[in-house]
Design a protein around this motif. Structure first.
Motif, PDB file in Angstrom:
ATOM      1  N   HIS A   1      37.268  89.805 -24.901  1.00 44.15           N
ATOM      2  CA  HIS A   1      37.129  88.487 -25.527  1.00 44.15           C
ATOM      3  C   HIS A   1      37.114  88.617 -27.048  1.00 44.15           C
ATOM      4  CE1 HIS A   1      36.353  86.798 -21.587  1.00 44.15           C
ATOM      5  NE2 HIS A   1      35.456  87.749 -21.384  1.00 44.15           N
ATOM      6  N   GLN A   2      37.594  87.592 -27.723  1.00 37.93           N
ATOM      7  CA  GLN A   2      37.615  87.601 -29.175  1.00 37.93           C
ATOM      8  C   GLN A   2      36.198  87.453 -29.731  1.00 37.93           C
ATOM      9  OE1 GLN A   2      40.440  84.307 -29.782  1.00 37.93           O
ATOM     10  NE2 GLN A   2      41.926  85.787 -30.501  1.00 37.93           N
ATOM     11  N   ILE A   3      35.888  88.235 -30.744  1.00 34.37           N
ATOM     12  CA  ILE A   3      34.593  88.188 -31.416  1.00 34.37           C
ATOM     13  C   ILE A   3      34.827  87.599 -32.799  1.00 34.37           C
ATOM     14  CG2 ILE A   3      32.555  89.487 -32.115  1.00 34.37           C
ATOM     15  CD1 ILE A   3      33.097  89.639 -29.110  1.00 34.37           C
ATOM     16  N   CYS A   4      34.276  86.418 -33.059  1.00 38.79           N
ATOM     17  CA  CYS A   4      34.632  85.640 -34.243  1.00 38.79           C
ATOM     18  C   CYS A   4      33.388  85.273 -35.067  1.00 38.79           C
ATOM     19  CB  CYS A   4      35.367  84.365 -33.828  1.00 38.79           C
ATOM     20  SG  CYS A   4      36.708  84.627 -32.629  1.00 38.79           S
ATOM     21  N   ASN A   5      33.635  84.810 -36.274  1.00 36.75           N
ATOM     22  CA  ASN A   5      32.580  84.549 -37.259  1.00 36.75           C
ATOM     23  C   ASN A   5      32.114  83.089 -37.201  1.00 36.75           C
ATOM     24  OD1 ASN A   5      31.006  84.301 -39.645  1.00 36.75           O
ATOM     25  ND2 ASN A   5      32.234  85.847 -40.692  1.00 36.75           N
ATOM     26  N   HIS A   6      30.802  82.916 -37.085  1.00 38.32           N
ATOM     27  CA  HIS A   6      30.212  81.572 -37.051  1.00 38.32           C
ATOM     28  C   HIS A   6      29.101  81.446 -38.102  1.00 38.32           C
ATOM     29  CE1 HIS A   6      29.411  77.675 -35.397  1.00 38.32           C
ATOM     30  NE2 HIS A   6      28.338  77.994 -34.697  1.00 38.32           N
ATOM     31  N   SER A   7      29.194  82.285 -39.147  1.00 35.48           N
ATOM     32  CA  SER A   7      28.216  82.371 -40.229  1.00 35.48           C
ATOM     33  C   SER A   7      26.986  83.147 -39.758  1.00 35.48           C
ATOM     34  CB  SER A   7      27.806  80.996 -40.782  1.00 35.48           C
ATOM     35  OG  SER A   7      26.798  80.401 -39.997  1.00 35.48           O
ATOM     36  N   TYR A   8      26.149  83.529 -40.704  1.00 36.03           N
ATOM     37  CA  TYR A   8      24.934  84.266 -40.344  1.00 36.03           C
ATOM     38  C   TYR A   8      23.771  83.323 -40.048  1.00 36.03           C
ATOM     39  CZ  TYR A   8      21.251  87.745 -40.247  1.00 36.03           C
ATOM     40  OH  TYR A   8      20.200  88.542 -39.824  1.00 36.03           O
ATOM     41  N   SER A   9      23.621  82.264 -40.848  1.00 38.52           N
ATOM     42  CA  SER A   9      22.410  81.441 -40.777  1.00 38.52           C
ATOM     43  C   SER A   9      22.618  80.042 -40.220  1.00 38.52           C
ATOM     44  CB  SER A   9      21.784  81.324 -42.174  1.00 38.52           C
ATOM     45  OG  SER A   9      21.525  82.596 -42.721  1.00 38.52           O
ATOM     46  N   HIS A  10      23.846  79.689 -39.867  1.00 40.21           N
ATOM     47  CA  HIS A  10      24.149  78.388 -39.257  1.00 40.21           C
ATOM     48  C   HIS A  10      23.731  77.228 -40.156  1.00 40.21           C
ATOM     49  CE1 HIS A  10      24.838  75.560 -35.884  1.00 40.21           C
ATOM     50  NE2 HIS A  10      25.536  76.551 -35.344  1.00 40.21           N
ATOM     51  N   MET A  11      24.158  77.290 -41.419  1.00 41.94           N
ATOM     52  CA  MET A  11      23.853  76.211 -42.367  1.00 41.94           C
ATOM     53  C   MET A  11      24.858  75.077 -42.233  1.00 41.94           C
ATOM     54  SD  MET A  11      22.723  78.248 -45.841  1.00 41.94           S
ATOM     55  CE  MET A  11      24.239  79.191 -46.003  1.00 41.94           C
ATOM     56  N   ASN A  12      24.398  73.886 -42.507  1.00 39.40           N
ATOM     57  CA  ASN A  12      25.250  72.694 -42.463  1.00 39.40           C
ATOM     58  C   ASN A  12      25.951  72.549 -43.808  1.00 39.40           C
ATOM     59  OD1 ASN A  12      26.379  70.118 -42.407  1.00 39.40           O
ATOM     60  ND2 ASN A  12      24.663  69.220 -41.292  1.00 39.40           N
ATOM     61  N   TYR A  13      27.275  72.750 -43.820  1.00 38.94           N
ATOM     62  CA  TYR A  13      28.012  72.734 -45.084  1.00 38.94           C
ATOM     63  C   TYR A  13      28.211  71.319 -45.622  1.00 38.94           C
ATOM     64  CZ  TYR A  13      31.334  74.604 -48.540  1.00 38.94           C
ATOM     65  OH  TYR A  13      31.968  74.995 -49.703  1.00 38.94           O
ATOM     66  N   CYS A  14      27.908  70.321 -44.820  1.00 41.59           N
ATOM     67  CA  CYS A  14      27.969  68.943 -45.311  1.00 41.59           C
ATOM     68  C   CYS A  14      26.632  68.482 -45.886  1.00 41.59           C
ATOM     69  CB  CYS A  14      28.420  67.990 -44.193  1.00 41.59           C
ATOM     70  SG  CYS A  14      30.221  67.945 -43.987  1.00 41.59           S
TER      71      CYS A  14
ATOM     72  N   TYR B   1      33.390  95.639 -33.788  1.00 42.89           N
ATOM     73  CA  TYR B   1      33.996  95.393 -32.486  1.00 42.89           C
ATOM     74  C   TYR B   1      35.526  95.410 -32.540  1.00 42.89           C
ATOM     75  CZ  TYR B   1      29.197  94.362 -31.647  1.00 42.89           C
ATOM     76  OH  TYR B   1      27.829  94.478 -31.585  1.00 42.89           O
ATOM     77  N   HIS B   2      36.078  96.029 -31.522  1.00 37.53           N
ATOM     78  CA  HIS B   2      37.528  96.205 -31.443  1.00 37.53           C
ATOM     79  C   HIS B   2      38.247  94.858 -31.448  1.00 37.53           C
ATOM     80  CE1 HIS B   2      41.384  97.919 -30.256  1.00 37.53           C
ATOM     81  NE2 HIS B   2      41.457  97.032 -29.278  1.00 37.53           N
ATOM     82  N   ASN B   3      37.662  93.867 -30.796  1.00 39.59           N
ATOM     83  CA  ASN B   3      38.300  92.562 -30.675  1.00 39.59           C
ATOM     84  C   ASN B   3      37.807  91.558 -31.713  1.00 39.59           C
ATOM     85  OD1 ASN B   3      40.186  92.809 -28.387  1.00 39.59           O
ATOM     86  ND2 ASN B   3      38.335  93.354 -27.260  1.00 39.59           N
ATOM     87  N   LYS B   4      37.259  92.071 -32.817  1.00 37.05           N
ATOM     88  CA  LYS B   4      36.937  91.173 -33.932  1.00 37.05           C
ATOM     89  C   LYS B   4      38.203  90.414 -34.321  1.00 37.05           C
ATOM     90  CE  LYS B   4      36.098  91.100 -38.879  1.00 37.05           C
ATOM     91  NZ  LYS B   4      35.965  91.900 -40.120  1.00 37.05           N
ATOM     92  N   THR B   5      38.065  89.100 -34.448  1.00 38.31           N
ATOM     93  CA  THR B   5      39.207  88.241 -34.745  1.00 38.31           C
ATOM     94  C   THR B   5      38.883  87.400 -35.970  1.00 38.31           C
ATOM     95  OG1 THR B   5      39.728  88.145 -32.384  1.00 38.31           O
ATOM     96  CG2 THR B   5      40.770  86.494 -33.795  1.00 38.31           C
ATOM     97  N   LEU B   6      39.827  87.292 -36.877  1.00 37.37           N
ATOM     98  CA  LEU B   6      39.577  86.599 -38.141  1.00 37.37           C
ATOM     99  C   LEU B   6      39.699  85.085 -37.966  1.00 37.37           C
ATOM    100  CD1 LEU B   6      41.376  89.017 -40.637  1.00 37.37           C
ATOM    101  CD2 LEU B   6      38.972  88.953 -39.942  1.00 37.37           C
TER     102      LEU B   6
END
Length: 329
Positions: free
Chosen positions: A111-124, A147-152
């Motif tokens: 499965h793809q391993i993707c970035n969702h930020s570190y702290s889950h801040m609301n950018y709005c 991770y091998h399946n890190k996805t940008l």
């Protein structure tokens, strides 16, 4: 209150349950608002395609469900359909040794391993500036780097992409410079809220049967899928490959096989997330403000032609609360 005993019983019930479609009063009450879809009008039309994208893997779950149990259940459900999902990782939820074990299981399963930020801040939020948000995004890189399946692919927390044009465009530039694309959601939903209400109910009534929450979740997801699919076709003039947003939580861990079966019965075809994100629609960059929401919502809003069908935010607990209360959930 012995929630552990209830959970054990629930796990056994779900394990033994068939993945056949669930036809209940709850499902009937929450049938899709636009039942006359292109597929129903033409039985020979191609099946609409969608992929699972899951946010916020975590080590602490509700109702005393242990993360290894949740992990194995979710991964088995995906493997049963031979599909690969995209997992959007928020670092603060897995930044310890067991977190690496959790993510490694997903990575080894392809499965793809993707970035969702570190702290889950609301950018709005006016309290979240570009610099802090950018640092937080980069901080999460160390979590997914091994991770091998890190996805940008990057998914904005809360699907909020900035409350000003400057914040929106500066971060989009950073993503491009970092070779990232946005891991857009096309079918947004409030599964997190259904799970939250179930968890709250179990605290008060540990022996409560979770099936009504399962039924509500399935009906809610099918309704939102029908809505966003039709909206996408009206905006873009074609069917697109969709990405469904669901969260790593107790309810999904228990009932994901039944959710997937219900979508199949409704005519949908599960596909790999990597294939879904190849659709050209995911390269579009709506210039709405505040920026974000489902990609389909934002594209529709940008045209100015769908104000009668759009609400802001696109999905939230305020829409589901009265319906769930009316059902006693």
């Amino acid at each position: 209150m012995n929630r552990r005993k209830f959970l054990d019983a629930a796990l056994k019930t779900v394990s033994a349950a068939s993945c056949a479609p669930v036809f209940t009063n709850t499902l009937s009450a929450l049938a899709p608002q636009n039942p006359t879809s292109a597929t129903s009008r033409n039985a020979n039309a191609p099946r609409p395609q969608l992929a699972i994208t899951m946010d916020d893997p975590r080590l602490n779950l509700e109702a005393n469900l242990r993360w290894p149990d949740a992990n194995s259940r979710i991964l088995r459900a995906l493997d049963s359909r031979n599909v690969r999902a995209a997992l959007f990782v928020c670092g603060m939820r897995v930044d310890e040794a067991d977190g690496a074990k959790l993510l490694s299981a997903w990575d080894q399963a392809g499965h793809q391993i993707c970035n969702h930020s570190y702290s889950h801040m609301n950018y709005c939020s006016t309290r979240t500036g570009y610099s802090d948000f950018a640092v937080d995004f980069l901080k999460n890189e160390k979590i997914i780097a091994p991770y091998h399946n890190k996805t940008l692919l990057f998914r904005y927390p809360f699907l909020k992409e900035g409350d000003t044009a400057d914040k929106r465009d500066r971060f989009r530039t950073l993503l491009k410079e970092s070779s990232y694309r946005v891991g857009h959601v096309t079918i947004d939903a409030s599964d997190w809220y259904v799970n939250q209400r179930m968890a709250d109910r179990l605290i008060k009534e540990p022996k409560f049967n979770i099936n009504p929450y399962r039924d509500y979740l399935i009906a809610h997801l099918l309704d939102r899928a029908a809505f966003y699919r039709q909206l996408a076709m009206d905006v873009l003039g074609r069917d697109i490959r969709h990405t469904l947003l669901i969260h790593y939580n107790t309810l999904n861990a228990l009932v994901l096989p039944e959710v997937m079966a219900a979508f199949e019965t409704a005519g949908w075809q599960w596909i790999d997330a990597s294939l879904a994100f190849q659709d050209e629609a995911f390269r579009l960059q709506p210039k709405t403000l505040p920026a974000g929401e489902s990609l389909v919502w934002a594209l529709a809003s940008e045209t100015g032609r769908f104000k009668d069908r759009l609400r802001y935010p696109g999905e939230d607990d305020v829409y589901e609360e009265p319906k769930m209360k009316a059902l006693g959930l």
